[in-house]
Motif scaffolding. Structure first.
Motif, PDB file in Angstrom:
ATOM      1  N   LEU A 125     -10.567  -4.960  -3.209  1.00 58.66           N
ATOM      2  CA  LEU A 125     -10.944  -6.264  -2.667  1.00 58.66           C
ATOM      3  C   LEU A 125     -12.030  -6.115  -1.608  1.00 58.66           C
ATOM      4  N   THR A 126     -12.767  -7.169  -1.388  1.00 54.77           N
ATOM      5  CA  THR A 126     -13.662  -7.221  -0.233  1.00 54.77           C
ATOM      6  C   THR A 126     -12.816  -7.345   1.030  1.00 54.77           C
ATOM      7  N   PRO A 127     -13.361  -6.998   2.191  1.00 53.92           N
ATOM      8  CA  PRO A 127     -12.586  -7.192   3.425  1.00 53.92           C
ATOM      9  C   PRO A 127     -12.100  -8.634   3.600  1.00 53.92           C
ATOM     10  N   ILE A 176      -4.600  -3.323   4.676  1.00 53.18           N
ATOM     11  CA  ILE A 176      -5.893  -3.970   4.431  1.00 53.18           C
ATOM     12  C   ILE A 176      -6.939  -2.921   4.054  1.00 53.18           C
ATOM     13  N   TRP A 177      -6.936  -1.789   4.767  1.00 57.40           N
ATOM     14  CA  TRP A 177      -7.836  -0.676   4.442  1.00 57.40           C
ATOM     15  C   TRP A 177      -7.642  -0.219   3.001  1.00 57.40           C
ATOM     16  N   TRP A 178      -6.395  -0.084   2.581  1.00 57.35           N
ATOM     17  CA  TRP A 178      -6.088   0.346   1.207  1.00 57.35           C
ATOM     18  C   TRP A 178      -6.525  -0.699   0.187  1.00 57.35           C
ATOM     19  N   LEU A 179      -6.313  -1.973   0.484  1.00 55.50           N
ATOM     20  CA  LEU A 179      -6.755  -3.020  -0.436  1.00 55.50           C
ATOM     21  C   LEU A 179      -8.264  -2.960  -0.656  1.00 55.50           C
ATOM     22  N   ASN A 233       0.802  -1.222   0.000  1.00 55.85           N
ATOM     23  CA  ASN A 233       0.000   0.000   0.000  1.00 55.85           C
ATOM     24  C   ASN A 233       0.838   1.277   0.000  1.00 55.85           C
ATOM     25  N   ARG A 234       1.966   1.274  -0.692  1.00 62.27           N
ATOM     26  CA  ARG A 234       2.822   2.464  -0.703  1.00 62.27           C
ATOM     27  C   ARG A 234       2.100   3.684  -1.247  1.00 62.27           C
ATOM     28  N   MET A 235       1.114   3.484  -2.125  1.00 63.32           N
ATOM     29  CA  MET A 235       0.434   4.625  -2.729  1.00 63.32           C
ATOM     30  C   MET A 235      -0.488   5.354  -1.755  1.00 63.32           C
ATOM     31  N   VAL A 236      -0.763   4.769  -0.617  1.00 63.99           N
ATOM     32  CA  VAL A 236      -1.508   5.499   0.417  1.00 63.99           C
ATOM     33  C   VAL A 236      -0.834   6.838   0.695  1.00 63.99           C
ATOM     34  N   LEU A 237       0.474   6.823   0.803  1.00 62.80           N
ATOM     35  CA  LEU A 237       1.226   8.025   1.150  1.00 62.80           C
ATOM     36  C   LEU A 237       1.646   8.841  -0.066  1.00 62.80           C
ATOM     37  N   LYS A 238       1.653   8.220  -1.251  1.00 60.83           N
ATOM     38  CA  LYS A 238       2.253   8.895  -2.409  1.00 60.83           C
ATOM     39  C   LYS A 238       1.349   8.904  -3.633  1.00 60.83           C
ATOM     40  N   GLY A 239       0.036   8.857  -3.420  1.00 63.61           N
ATOM     41  CA  GLY A 239      -0.870   8.843  -4.557  1.00 63.61           C
ATOM     42  C   GLY A 239      -0.642  10.004  -5.502  1.00 63.61           C
ATOM     43  N   GLY A 240      -0.494  11.208  -4.949  1.00 62.52           N
ATOM     44  CA  GLY A 240      -0.289  12.385  -5.783  1.00 62.52           C
ATOM     45  C   GLY A 240       0.996  12.334  -6.577  1.00 62.52           C
ATOM     46  N   ASP A 241       2.060  11.775  -5.991  1.00 66.10           N
ATOM     47  CA  ASP A 241       3.333  11.673  -6.703  1.00 66.10           C
ATOM     48  C   ASP A 241       3.200  10.786  -7.939  1.00 66.10           C
ATOM     49  N   TYR A 242       2.435   9.696  -7.809  1.00 67.28           N
ATOM     50  CA  TYR A 242       2.268   8.805  -8.958  1.00 67.28           C
ATOM     51  C   TYR A 242       1.356   9.419 -10.013  1.00 67.28           C
ATOM     52  N   VAL A 243       0.378  10.201  -9.594  1.00 68.49           N
ATOM     53  CA  VAL A 243      -0.454  10.891 -10.585  1.00 68.49           C
ATOM     54  C   VAL A 243       0.405  11.833 -11.419  1.00 68.49           C
TER      55      VAL A 243
END
Length: 554
Positions: free
Chosen positions: A476-478, A455-458, A403-413
């Motif tokens: 994904l579902t929980p 898990i939250w990010w998934l 879930n690295r993109m949790v912290l860096k979503g904007g950087d990847y955009v």
């Protein structure tokens, strides 16, 4: 499930009863949910209703009344860098839960006071400025103000490091210093150092100084990290080696293991450690060490995630080319590992890097037939194309996602564009192709270490800055998200027949989360902890919330 006849009953360590226990059993294996479970000798010995397990309750040393609570298999982070983190765990601060710059500075001030003048104060990765209300990290001047008598180094993931004035002096960095190889000393418009540093070459200097620890402190760090992981419900981790990790970095872990002090099952993938000497590294390693060496607590799982230092595309945010000479050496390393029975995982964020890794695997597989079905896996595969995912599926390989993109979503955009980012990683396509997916964090420098944030990010695809949210097709579902941390995580170390499910004969690894992850609102998933963690039938964390009594055995 009906238990064995009373004459065959063992003395039981723990019985959990009155709960909603998710077994993660396949339909052919048994029920998916039961009321009670009995643990003995490090294994699950029976599951069923409370009445089914009454004979076990009478022989139990400890009986836990779940009072309707959910229990799940213990969590297993399938890709983390715990070895590197453990040796310095007590030497560094941890900012995963910090939500403001003011709090970060207060922690820095308190840490400096606790260590005394002249001692390094540091936090190296595991946080990002998007988690702070101010959306920025501390400056040199702010660090000077709270810790003037200590060298201080704070590193934001692998993006940016900041030193205070004492830290610059300790590193020998002055306004006249040249940039270190593979690094940059950031300067203002007048050529003076700002305190900021960028690049692995620059990060390496303060990191080496700040994390210098005595053997006893390194061993204490491993134990402290294990305790914190157990508090989050982790009973296992799969370590991916990593950049700058050398054979001696494992010393503290092995000492704690020999002393019987590990509270988290640890599996090791070993990376190359000599730039330019990677082939010799793996020839020596596989000459001396048999695949799967170790025991139930500590075991070598294979090679990776960096079998060759020239094949590492970092976070996939900068241009990268896997050169032909590095490719040829990668092929030879793959060949050595296959010949000697070692499974392999390889880091590949960008699709063109993934293409070359798969080329190497297929070349060796054509020669030997030793890769298809052998449990190889790709780490990340964030930008993977359908064509390359189909190749992974044909090889019977898996994919480890984090879930690295949790912290860096904007950087990847910014780097990839919004459309590409919302489809990264393409989890829905992986599932369509039957690829096994293992969940992890890639912590502790590149991300938070909480499995529940992953898990939250998934489940949600969410990011802290609201940018790069993953498309619903790739969520994904929980239940399926939990499976990546339990049932499916075990596949990546070849232990799917004994770990990750709560069935008779499987490891007695259990987590009772603070709230039911299968019923709670999605936003609550990120903050779940464990009220009770059991590893091998032994309690490794107990919040004191659950009532327990003794059965008929004391």
């Amino acid at each position: 499930m009906t238990p064995s006849a009373p004459a065959a009953l063992p003395v039981v360590d723990v019985v959990l009863r009155g709960g909603r226990i998710s077994t993660f059993a396949d339909p052919s294996q048994g029920p998916g949910e039961v009321e009670a479970i009995a643990l003995a000798g490090g294994r699950v010995v029976a599951i069923g209703s409370d009445s089914d397990l009454e004979p076990y309750r009478r022989l139990a040393a400890r009986v836990v009344d779940l009072d309707g609570r959910r229990a799940i298999p213990g969590l297993n982070d399938a890709h983390i860098h715990a070895v590197r983190a453990g040796v310095s765990w007590t030497r560094t601060m941890h900012w995963e839960d910090v939500r403001s710059l003011d709090e970060a500075l207060e922690r820095t001030k308190a840490d400096a006071a606790s260590r005394g003048p002249g001692e390094w104060v540091s936090v190296i990765g595991g946080w990002h400025s998007t988690q702070f209300a101010q959306r920025r990290g501390p400056t040199r001047e702010e660090l000077d103000a709270v810790a003037p008598d200590n060298p201080v180094y704070v590193q934001e993931l692998y993006d940016l490091g900041t030193l205070n004035s004492a830290g610059l002096r300790a590193c020998g960095f002055t306004d006249e210093s040249d940039d270190p190889p593979r690094g940059t000393l950031v300067r203002d418009e007048r050529g003076r150092l700002t305190g900021e540093v960028r690049g692995v070459g620059a990060f390496a200097v303060p990191t080496a100084l700040a994390l210098r620890v005595a053997r006893e402190e390194a061993e204490a760090g491993v134990r402290a990290m294990n305790a914190e992981f157990a508090r989050h419900g982790l009973t296992g981790v799969v370590d991916g080696g990593g950049l700058m990790v050398t054979p001696r970095d494992y010393d503290a872990l092995y000492t704690v293991w020999r002393e019987g002090g590990l509270d988290v099952r640890t599996r090791l993938f070993l990376s190359a450690w000599t730039r330019g000497g990677e082939i010799d590294d793996f020839r020596s390693l596989t000459d001396l060490v048999q695949p799967g060496s170790g025991d139930e607590m500590l075991r070598i799982a294979g090679a990776g995630e960096i079998p060759h230092l020239g094949c590492h595309d970092l976070e996939g945010l900068d241009p990268f080319e896997l050169r032909d000479d590095a490719y040829r050496e990668l092929v030879e390393i793959v060949r050595v590992c296959v010949e000697r029975g070692w499974r392999m995982i390889v880091h590949a964020v960008l699709d063109h890097s993934l293409t070359r890794v798969l080329d190497a695997w297929e070349e060796v597989d054509r020669e030997t037939g030793g890769i298809t079905g052998a449990g190889f896996a790709i780490v990340h595969a964030d930008e993977a194309s359908v064509a390359n995912l189909e190749r992974i599926a044909r090889l019977g390989a898996g994919v480890l996602v984090q879930n690295r993109m949790v912290l860096k979503g904007g950087d990847y955009v910014v780097a990839w564009g919004a459309d590409a980012t919302e489809n990264a990683p393409p989890i829905g396509t992986m599932r369509d192709l039957g690829i096994v997916i293992g969940g992890g964090t890639d912590a502790t420098r590149a991300n938070w270490f909480s499995p529940w944030a992953s898990i939250w990010w998934l489940v949600t695809g969410a990011t802290l800055d609201g940018r790069g949210v993953r498309h619903p097709r790739h969520r994904l579902t929980p239940f399926d998200a939990l499976a990546t941390y339990t049932r499916d995580a075990a596949w990546f170390t070849g232990e799917q027949g004994r770990r990750g499910r709560l069935l008779p004969g499987y490891d007695a690894d259990v987590c009772v989360p603070t709230v039911d992850p299968l019923a709670c609102p999605e936003d609550e998933l990120r903050d779940i902890m464990s009220d009770l963690t059991i590893m091998g039938g032994r309690v490794t964390h107990d919040s004191g919330v659950l009532a327990w009594t003794r059965g008929g055995v004391s």
